[in-house]
Enzyme design. Sequence first.
Site, PDB file in Angstrom:
ATOM      1  N   GLU B 180      41.085  33.814  49.846  1.00  0.00           N
ATOM      2  CA  GLU B 180      41.755  34.569  50.920  1.00  0.00           C
ATOM      3  C   GLU B 180      41.116  35.931  51.151  1.00  0.00           C
ATOM      4  O   GLU B 180      40.399  36.459  50.297  1.00  0.00           O
ATOM      5  CB  GLU B 180      43.228  34.757  50.616  1.00  0.00           C
ATOM      6  CG  GLU B 180      43.546  35.184  49.189  1.00  0.00           C
ATOM      7  CD  GLU B 180      42.820  36.397  48.687  1.00  0.00           C
ATOM      8  OE1 GLU B 180      42.897  37.453  49.383  1.00  0.00           O
ATOM      9  OE2 GLU B 180      42.196  36.328  47.607  1.00  0.00           O
ATOM     10  N   GLU B 323      38.450  36.488  48.002  1.00  0.00           N
ATOM     11  CA  GLU B 323      37.524  35.827  48.943  1.00  0.00           C
ATOM     12  C   GLU B 323      37.159  34.414  48.509  1.00  0.00           C
ATOM     13  O   GLU B 323      36.383  33.742  49.193  1.00  0.00           O
ATOM     14  CB  GLU B 323      36.192  36.589  49.085  1.00  0.00           C
ATOM     15  CG  GLU B 323      36.248  37.910  49.747  1.00  0.00           C
ATOM     16  CD  GLU B 323      34.855  38.561  49.803  1.00  0.00           C
ATOM     17  OE1 GLU B 323      33.844  37.910  49.507  1.00  0.00           O
ATOM     18  OE2 GLU B 323      34.800  39.754  50.164  1.00  0.00           O
TER      19      GLU B 323
END
Lengths: 357, 357
Positions: B180, B323
């Site tokens: 994310e 990420e």
Amino acid sequence: MGAAFRLLPIPSADPTVAQAARAYQLELTKPARSLGRLEDLAVAYSASRGTLPSARPARRALALFAGDHGVAAEGVSAYPSSVTAAMMANVMAGGAAVSVLARRTGVEIIAVDVGVADALEAVPSSPVVPLRRAKIRTGTDNFRHRPAMSRAEAEAALAVGATIADELHAGGCELAGVGEIGIANTTSAAALVCVFAEARPEDVCGRGTGIDDAGLARKIAVVGDALGRHAPRRDDPLGALAAVGGLELAAMTGFLLRAAAHRLPVVLDGFLANAAALAACAFAPTVVDHLIASHLSAERGARIALERLGLPPLLSLDLRLGEGTGALLAMELVDAAVALQCEMATFASAGVAKKLD
Amino acid sequence: MGAAFRLLPIPSADPTVAQAARAYQLELTKPARSLGRLEDLAVAYSASRGTLPSARPARRALALFAGDHGVAAEGVSAYPSSVTAAMMANVMAGGAAVSVLARRTGVEIIAVDVGVADALEAVPSSPVVPLRRAKIRTGTDNFRHRPAMSRAEAEAALAVGATIADELHAGGCELAGVGEIGIANTTSAAALVCVFAEARPEDVCGRGTGIDDAGLARKIAVVGDALGRHAPRRDDPLGALAAVGGLELAAMTGFLLRAAAHRLPVVLDGFLANAAALAACAFAPTVVDHLIASHLSAERGARIALERLGLPPLLSLDLRLGEGTGALLAMELVDAAVALQCEMATFASAGVAKKLD
């Protein structure tokens, strides 16, 4: 017998480069220190190389040294010595664990027979994996009763390892790993760790390929006997390698010493490579600046060896296979760490706000 | 608003397949259990898939969900909300950490805007990384004062995640990761972990992107306030996601639920993915059979979340970037473990002696 071994000067990690790498890490588009140990890895790699790398390691190779051990006669391994040759054949055929791991990541394997008992005549050099025939003798003597080999033989094994490091360096290798194959070699490695980390056999000997309690007791007794008989000394690493070492262990030691002289960072595999690293550091302490510990082996003495080296392992996956398998897994992390340092955008280049306010 | 979310039946890990995989591991040319946790990984992967894989995962993808958080107004992050959009642009341009790691291993990134505050009009979909525009709203409300979103919005976010999982499954993906991007989302994840792991804000809140002591104190207070105001319940995961969740967290939850329905194993990234996994397990506990924890994030609450999930992390590298970076590193280990199981020679095929005697 092979060439004499020359101990070349070994540079330290470059502190200026380390500082520059640390500073550059702060420019990359991520919160400061958010890549944790990957940042440390990239910095250590840079400092070992002596320059900030501009790209991922161009060529990566695993040096895989094989040798047999006379001490196998003492019943210290769950497998017969013939398995050393069979596993070398398996590596050549691409079916060993190390073969699978090397194939999926494009790392070359350089397999080196420095002392397998079998002549390996039936084992062809593969187009993918060259078999380097550098046999010094067909296995060591049983070091419970006699020195494993002569000092001249140990020196020749060091020279074999050094030659491989020279060749990798000359061929543009920028990241190496080191592993081994050799039935009964955890007994030899345990003896070396006792010498160089000043530890007791019962704290260092483990179950290797999977010996039972009786086998472990034999192994501890054998190591104790050998240390008593030969009295190997930390300040005479060549003598210690000759007394209780192995041909592949001595070759690994020579490989580490010469790679360090070339500023070629080497990822250690497990317990055997840890033992060779201790031997190498006994020759020249700055070797450690060019070493990366891949994993904490499940073998009992690995923790003692790594603590003495001062190298924190990257992985802890209960591996105890050898062959360089752990080294190959960790070489991926090193490669990733260097790729991140080289390829990530900076705050300036990406136009990302560096901090609030 | 998007489609309604359907919770499909989620199979358990297949015990027969697990047993067959364990038995097959003993046939491979290595001492029994010498590949440690890599063997466990290959067995778990096989049991999740419901079949012994015949080859490495053919297609591997990372689903990367992005959203903004109204709670950022409380000063709980070291970065402004605008960084969410800037980092999405960085991912599209190939300069983010996740971009570097995906590129070097050939894992696809599917970037999904499920709730970024910025319209991302200036961010083109890259030929390498498709940008999926599935924005449900431009960030959540500040959940210190109001629910983060409505139940309908949370459900729509679940559906976005489920659609991505459907597409990956239909496209032949055999191993997924989930990550994310979202400034202030560790505050939302901390609140969710408090709900689903029954923990206290002071034990779960960490420094995220790097807030100072005052910021951390604010974060703990904000989470405590929100839990008091909304009283989210473990047995109402949709309500909890709506109250204190995030759009990307809800989408990750939907992704995990639907991937598990398809027997598609998913490697969790760090603390955010851990929180989404807890939410998914509150919907359907068997989801956990299809999850792999990549790493122990440096974020404070990660350990509590993973312990509640019962998932031991593979790596511990002090990462706290998000990420999907940790997921990508661990996907390499899963891929390696499956490759080893599929490609290693057996004792029979290689003609290697299995044991002494």
